[in-house]
Design an enzyme around this catalytic site. Sequence first.
Site, PDB file in Angstrom:
ATOM      1  N   GLY D 126       0.829  -1.208   0.000  1.00 22.95           N
ATOM      2  CA  GLY D 126       0.000   0.000   0.000  1.00 22.95           C
ATOM      3  C   GLY D 126       0.857   1.249   0.000  1.00 22.95           C
ATOM      4  N   SER D 128       0.919   3.778  -2.946  1.00 28.78           N
ATOM      5  CA  SER D 128       0.337   4.924  -3.660  1.00 28.78           C
ATOM      6  C   SER D 128      -1.011   5.332  -3.096  1.00 28.78           C
ATOM      7  CB  SER D 128       0.168   4.586  -5.143  1.00 28.78           C
ATOM      8  OG  SER D 128       1.398   4.244  -5.718  1.00 28.78           O
ATOM      9  N   GLU D 243      13.004  -3.379  -4.055  1.00 35.92           N
ATOM     10  CA  GLU D 243      12.109  -3.568  -5.191  1.00 35.92           C
ATOM     11  C   GLU D 243      12.844  -3.305  -6.502  1.00 35.92           C
ATOM     12  OE1 GLU D 243       7.534  -2.520  -6.445  1.00 35.92           O
ATOM     13  OE2 GLU D 243       8.451  -1.345  -4.851  1.00 35.92           O
ATOM     14  N   ASN D 371      10.145   4.661 -15.210  1.00 34.41           N
ATOM     15  CA  ASN D 371      11.497   4.697 -15.770  1.00 34.41           C
ATOM     16  C   ASN D 371      11.997   6.131 -15.945  1.00 34.41           C
ATOM     17  OD1 ASN D 371      11.264   1.971 -15.752  1.00 34.41           O
ATOM     18  ND2 ASN D 371      11.770   1.673 -17.919  1.00 34.41           N
ATOM     19  N   GLU D 372      11.085   7.073 -16.106  1.00 34.21           N
ATOM     20  CA  GLU D 372      11.514   8.473 -16.178  1.00 34.21           C
ATOM     21  C   GLU D 372      12.139   8.883 -14.841  1.00 34.21           C
ATOM     22  OE1 GLU D 372       8.448   7.486 -17.442  1.00 34.21           O
ATOM     23  OE2 GLU D 372       9.306   7.560 -19.460  1.00 34.21           O
TER      24      GLU D 372
END
Lengths: 364, 364, 388, 388
Positions: D126, D128, D243, D371-372
């Site tokens: 949990g 976001s 992660e 990825n940005e």
Amino acid sequence: MDFTFNEEQYFFQQTLKDFLTDNVTPASIRRRWDSDDGFDQDAWRSLCELGTSATQIPEDCGGLGLRFDDIIMMIQACGQAALPEPLVEHSFIAAPLLAQLHASQPSERVADILAAMASGEAMVLTASMINPYVNFAHSATHVLLQFGDDLHLIDSKDCTLTHVTSVDRSRRLAEVKCQPNGTTCLTNGRLGSELWQATLNRGALANAAQLLGLAETLVQMAVKHASDREQFGKPVGVNQAVKHLLADCAVKIEFAKPVVYRAAYTLAVAPNRADWAVSHAKVSATEAAQLAARHCIQVFGAMGYTWECDVHIWAKRVWALANEWGDVGFHKNRIHEWLVQPKALLGPEFTFGRRNIRDVEHID
Amino acid sequence: MDFTFNEEQYFFQQTLKDFLTDNVTPASIRRRWDSDDGFDQDAWRSLCELGTSATQIPEDCGGLGLRFDDIIMMIQACGQAALPEPLVEHSFIAAPLLAQLHASQPSERVADILAAMASGEAMVLTASMINPYVNFAHSATHVLLQFGDDLHLIDSKDCTLTHVTSVDRSRRLAEVKCQPNGTTCLTNGRLGSELWQATLNRGALANAAQLLGLAETLVQMAVKHASDREQFGKPVGVNQAVKHLLADCAVKIEFAKPVVYRAAYTLAVAPNRADWAVSHAKVSATEAAQLAARHCIQVFGAMGYTWECDVHIWAKRVWALANEWGDVGFHKNRIHEWLVQPKALLGPEFTFGRRNIRDVEHID
Amino acid sequence: MELIYTPQQQDFRMEIRDWLREHVPTDKLASFDTAEGFAAHREWEKTLASGNWGMVTWPEAYGGRGCDLIEWLIFEEEYYRAGAPLRVNQNGIFLLGPTLMEYGTPAQKERFISAMASGQEMWAQGWSEPGAGSDMAAIRCRADRDGDDFIINGQKIWSTRAVFADWVFGLFRSDPSSSRHHGLSFILVPLNAPGVTVRPIPQLNGLPGFAEIFFDDVRVSAENLIGGEGEGWSIAMSTAGFERGLMLRSPARFQQASKKLVELYRERRNDILDLSIEDAVVKCYMDAEAYALSTYQTASRLQQGAKIGPESSCNKIYWSELDIKIHETALSLLGAHAEVEQSDAPDQSVVSAWLDGFLFSQSGPIYAGTNEIQRNIIAERLLGLPRR
Amino acid sequence: MELIYTPQQQDFRMEIRDWLREHVPTDKLASFDTAEGFAAHREWEKTLASGNWGMVTWPEAYGGRGCDLIEWLIFEEEYYRAGAPLRVNQNGIFLLGPTLMEYGTPAQKERFISAMASGQEMWAQGWSEPGAGSDMAAIRCRADRDGDDFIINGQKIWSTRAVFADWVFGLFRSDPSSSRHHGLSFILVPLNAPGVTVRPIPQLNGLPGFAEIFFDDVRVSAENLIGGEGEGWSIAMSTAGFERGLMLRSPARFQQASKKLVELYRERRNDILDLSIEDAVVKCYMDAEAYALSTYQTASRLQQGAKIGPESSCNKIYWSELDIKIHETALSLLGAHAEVEQSDAPDQSVVSAWLDGFLFSQSGPIYAGTNEIQRNIIAERLLGLPRR
């Protein structure tokens, strides 16, 4: 299973790196460009005194007898500095070729030339059939010539050189012509073939490691420029577009490194089974370096397109080394040929080859 | 030489676009997904009443007799709206196939079916050998079947359908099996072959135009999201990375458009010499649309990966249409085969083909 | 939509083709970034002008032919097909010319355009300054009004062709109290004026393709001011629009290059090549053609009265990336020979041309506004994304 | 450097291989994003645990085997080689597990890690919240201290596995006066607690792979607080490091996929294929291997005491783009059949697997930090470019 370098290996690299940082500067490279032979005798002598020319030479011939994975980071350091002198060609391509010959078929003649190479008395370069030109042939004392499977050792005064101009002024290329004969022949047949195959692989990997080093320096230069140079009142490096250009280079470099190092290890322990690993390394390092050259010029803007800016010293070396010892096409094709063989051992458990796996059912 | 559309052509497009904007919404598309046949009869009837089904039908069969370049932007509009009903298949692929047949070899039977298609009484779809499945075969009254060079018109109740589920819920695919025979055959031989070749090109170009429209809507959606959605206290669209993702899509779309329109013109005036133009269009539009799907999902972030967000209505259509009527490989190979022919007329003066150049020395 | 040339257009094509067949030098001229090559290219410009081919879109009064844009494209196609020399005066004819046509006084047009079209006067551009590359509004080079003259002081950089050119045009700060894009003026300066020093800057291939220009109390007549004082920015933006837009890189250039690439590929396709080479060759040919089609579309629109908008930024990105791709692919085909700049080999001129083209292609994504800036423009002006 | 497994490591590989050969279900389990599939995967976790294979790197006391990272990589290689089911509890074993190992009290470790390793308790994450996707510090979900409990109110979104899981871990604002990354706490919440509502969110393939979780006066014991109150941010960052870092996507996954891609390519290479397909297949195989080599290198370094740094951001970009490339290439090979999700065709399961993998691959560049954002991190922390 241990995929790290040891302290000694780091020490070798650092020693060479320190020497190159102090002695091979962009200014000194440009001085070589303006000279006739492009060769700095003092630098060469110092590099030999440093022991770099002895690393791949057997101990019984006065060398250090190091493995290829011991010195791979030294080759990378040559790339980082864009060293013009053919140290890589002499010490890391020609020397291990003769060392490998000496191990299979010892002879006084080869022992002597190896000893002379270690001390820097002889400078030996390799004329492999895969390369149309030899770099710095005019500075060599001997050339190792490939003629079919034959390996010839030829005195350089018996060679005719036809010079051509490379886009990279640090490189001094020539076509080498000479008359090999029975007395110049060191070996031939199956051993000759094996030696040349291993040499192609060492050459390709040596270029891969240099390309990796070149890419690293290009990115460093671009980072420095983007941090210093201001546009619209801010360093250009704050722009996400600039950041991402360089981040993409960093990703390519990070993932080319272990591929290059793995190939060095494979060449050291199983030189005849290193094709796949070497080709993988050449392709990955070339792509990383080409991207770095492109993006670095872009980050430098108009300056990156000038002769005065040092970027092109590195970028042009990238463009040249990319195609030596087999271009990307040659190496991709080797991998492709292997992948389409039904007997190729694929899958996660074969990362380090079949000798690691006990119950392999297929035999290749 | 005039590479613009006229007012009438814009008017056709705008009329259809207005209808689709009002009537084919994401919500109404999702209602179709939940229905058994996926087909909105009311929408279909209205589209036929609007005259869209009559555009490619000759005037003597009750149609408007328009050229393919007259209606190419209508197909693009179908893509923009992600219209589920097989209007493109019926009106812009099946109808011109029969119209072309009728022009070469007029017959009452074909005239009758064309008239029925114009009014919307008949719904005719095409089962070309290049496509493994027919979309909405269960809603058709007739199927035009390719069997070698033969062209058969088959009543849909004589067809056996084997349904498969597409990743795009708007598409309702089936393999179509039936028994063609002498009475179902409309033509064959050289004319049949020409008709099917032109149909493959119309199908490929129709998909290209839809892909262009799909790409445009995807970028619009992403622009709106990036302007509205805030992160770190600002719209995500202020980030250069997001801007450049979408700018790259815009560039691809801008340069795919004239390629698609040129192919439409070529199909209209020289259907048998349109292979190159059509394949170019299919490749360009597919690549533009695939990039738009990828970057649009990226800009939407996690939302773009959900079923609830409308992005996938368009993205999945892209993934499906990309491979129908010849995938990118098929079309690139057609171009490659042409380019390697020594007699291919290349160079700047041949942009619009040889009929424009008087002193062509080679004959192709 | 009618994608076929009229009989008049076909006649026009044949007229150029015949003329070029007779006049294009058989030997390739030396690079115009050498003194010898510049002189040879200047001669070629005069030859072109002698046939009224200097700039076909200009009115006949200025040495042109009053051609429309489609005819211009046909001219360009034949020009590249014939392998005619590069245009040494491109700063003049493609950038300053159209600007003068729009903003010049009749006297200025008379004075400058004809000399440009006739190959008499060669032009350099003076946009950038040290510390103001992509940020063109950060101009510090001053033009102080002194009666009927301006006194110019300061420095310009990246001035293409300035080493051998006769004149430079550029932006100067005429209002010393102004900042950013206010208070700038568009002024023409003769490079032989007292106080002008030109320092050549060698580019990647070692030749001085651009220069720094130092202005030390350089006096120029106010007759050389284009438009009003302080209006330089908007005039320059329109010039930059031409640069990015239709005329700077005509599609024929890339179509000719991609044709040569296909020919090189046909010769070498039985060698061991990169697995991606077929795809790259096909892509280059397609993209060059797409660029041509797009240009015909834009030209057709402009002939019907439309204006060039932010889509010109798409052009800049497209051709510059295409140019790199074409040359990278060619170098892949050349393999280990690709690095050779000079040798006595019989096919060396082919290799050298590809290599030099590759080096030149590196500048494409940088000049006339970097491709990063073009992407910002596309995102903000074409797509409407928020600026900040 | 010694790139050969020790005899012990080879024995270990054979032990896993034998065990998996006996235990891996012959039929593919239904997706764990369905109730039936989740239950089947939970059973599989229990089977794994019965052989002490739940998480081999954990201490034996927690049901692990005290393996080092090389052994973990060997385990993963054999796991993917055997085609064993995906790990339904990856939020637990790869993210929360290591966090608990580092920050948990002995009691917490005892309570949670064993239940995780034994397949008893499945975890959702949990992070976001609506309006705070990439901006994780913008958390508003509150955990108000009330004696020995916290009262939780608010909403989480994009919570993977939450539809069928037992527990969720996440960050909550425990200091109502705080802002950004201050005053956050890392708390574990049972999903069957009164006041918790889970709303499934279907993903691209229609299955509810994630969910929104609504907390309405949910009371949880302060025993479920990991680390100190207000220390949540740094603990979460370390979890996020796991992660992005070594363990989330083990290289074997991509090596197995690229092996299947090569096999598919061998079958189809005589068809008419995209001209770029050979290149793409070779590239995918190389890149999967490069990712494995890089992971072995990192694992070797970590075993010698090094820490994972910003290079983990390189990993995230690399595997997510590789995953897309592998699946795009496979769909190219499948051509017009690629779009079919279900049919009665005999080879449909192959097509469906590639299609589903393709859909899933779309999420790779987005989750666990887009990825940005990873590129920003690389540029700023690895390369040292200025932040603003």
